[in-house]
Design a protein around this motif. Structure first.
Motif, short mmCIF file in Angstrom:
data_model
loop_
_atom_site.label_atom_id
_atom_site.label_comp_id
_atom_site.label_asym_id
_atom_site.label_seq_id
_atom_site.Cartn_x
_atom_site.Cartn_y
_atom_site.Cartn_z
N ASP A 8 42.34 12.92 54.45
CA ASP A 8 42.28 14.05 53.53
C ASP A 8 42.90 13.70 52.17
OD1 ASP A 8 44.91 13.96 54.47
OD2 ASP A 8 45.14 16.14 54.52
N GLN A 10 45.71 12.03 51.26
CA GLN A 10 47.15 12.00 51.03
C GLN A 10 47.69 10.57 51.25
OE1 GLN A 10 48.37 14.90 49.84
NE2 GLN A 10 46.27 15.65 50.16
N ARG A 56 54.28 13.44 55.68
CA ARG A 56 53.79 14.23 54.55
C ARG A 56 54.69 15.43 54.32
NH1 ARG A 56 48.03 16.35 54.98
NH2 ARG A 56 47.58 14.25 55.75
N PRO A 64 51.25 17.88 49.82
CA PRO A 64 50.23 18.88 49.51
C PRO A 64 50.80 20.29 49.60
CG PRO A 64 49.85 17.90 51.66
CD PRO A 64 50.90 17.08 51.01
N SER A 66 49.02 23.26 50.15
CA SER A 66 48.39 24.15 51.13
C SER A 66 49.00 24.00 52.51
CB SER A 66 46.89 23.87 51.19
OG SER A 66 46.29 24.59 52.24
N SER A 69 47.31 21.90 55.26
CA SER A 69 47.45 20.44 55.28
C SER A 69 48.53 19.96 56.23
CB SER A 69 47.75 19.92 53.86
OG SER A 69 46.69 20.22 52.97
N TYR A 70 49.17 20.89 56.95
CA TYR A 70 50.30 20.55 57.79
C TYR A 70 50.10 21.05 59.22
CZ TYR A 70 52.79 19.70 53.38
OH TYR A 70 53.17 19.24 52.15
N ARG A 74 48.16 16.94 62.70
CA ARG A 74 47.91 16.29 61.41
C ARG A 74 48.90 15.14 61.22
NH1 ARG A 74 44.07 14.98 58.10
NH2 ARG A 74 45.10 12.99 58.50
#
Length: 256
Positions: A8, A10, A56, A64, A66, A69-70, A74
């Motif tokens: 995605d 990152q 991340r 990120p 949003s 995104s977690y 993930r």
């Protein structure tokens, strides 16, 4: 060291250490940077190859905004990205902390032939069960206030110098990772994790009491429990000598 790019878009910061021996992969938790592992890695990398990374939302990795995104799954996919970037094709031993135990479990369930063993420190069953002891609000409280971020970790046993790293993180990273932690459920899949495992529990760990730990040990086919006296939620930094010993004994046992 380097950066691995996820599917995605990152970037995940990672470091490799050592050139010989079995491969240890260090997976951090809600304190999602590799700082807590460095004293251990300095010793272990003389005999083992080691990989550590920042999750991340933390440290030198992408953050990120949003919340989509977690998630724990993930994070497990990010871990796979790091290992692919390091050209790892052999089975690895995971050494985890806190939420890292769920990340490693999710990874194993996706790639069971890639793991040869797990050492989980400050482990807990899953996010659903931990809410009884640490509500979601506690994880994200003070996310905008640096001093409260530091206090959150020092109150659980982390030294202040290391905890100060948390003051640098954006508030959305902590909030999104809190949601990821709380949202994850193992759905009674621990019996499927059929590799040797060790859970290391701090006797004074209020965040992950034995009620959250013993079901892991009972449900995993080959899992043992080690309780460290006078230790809270950060065995890697509070008891590095004992952690190093336990890791060495565990890894040596895999080759017998």
């Amino acid at each position: 060291m380097g950066f691995a790019t996820t599917d995605d878009g990152q970037e995940i910061f990672f470091r490799t250490h050592g050139t010989n021996g079995p491969l240890l992969v260090f997976v951090s938790g809600y304190f999602g940077v590799d700082n807590i592992w460095q004293p251990l890695i300095a010793k272990l990398s003389l005999q083992y190859r080691c990989i550590s990374y920042d999750s991340r939302g933390y440290g030198r990795s992408s953050k990120p905004v949003s919340s989509d995104s977690y998630s724990v799954t993930r994070h497990a996919a990010d871990l796979r990205t790091v290992l692919d970037a390091c050209n790892i094709t052999e089975r690895v031993v995971f050494v985890t902390h806190s939420m890292g135990c769920n990340i490693a479990a999710a990874y194993y369930l996706a790639y069971p032939d890639s793991v040869t063993g797990m050492i989980n420190s400050a482990a807990y069953y899953d996010g659903h069960r931990i809410q009884k002891f640490v509500p979601k609000e506690a994880f994200a409280s003070g996310a905008d206030i640096p001093s409260q971020c530091v206090a959150f970790y020092t109150n659980m046993g982390l030294d202040e110098e290391t905890a100060l790293e948390a003051a640098r993180w954006p508030a959305h990273g902590r909030r999104n990772n809190a949601h990821a932690l709380i949202s994850f459920t193992m759905e009674n899949k621990y019996p499927q994790i059929n590799v040797p495992a060790l859970v290391v529990l701090g006797q004074d760990d209020a965040a992950t009491p034995e009620e959250l730990v013993t079901p892991i040990v009972q449900e995993m086919p080959t899992c043992k429990l080690e309780v460290l006296k006078g230790v809270q939620h950060f065995p890697p930094t509070e008891a590095p000598v004992e952690m190093e010993r336990l890791i060495r004994v565990f890894v040596e046992g895999l080759s017998r």
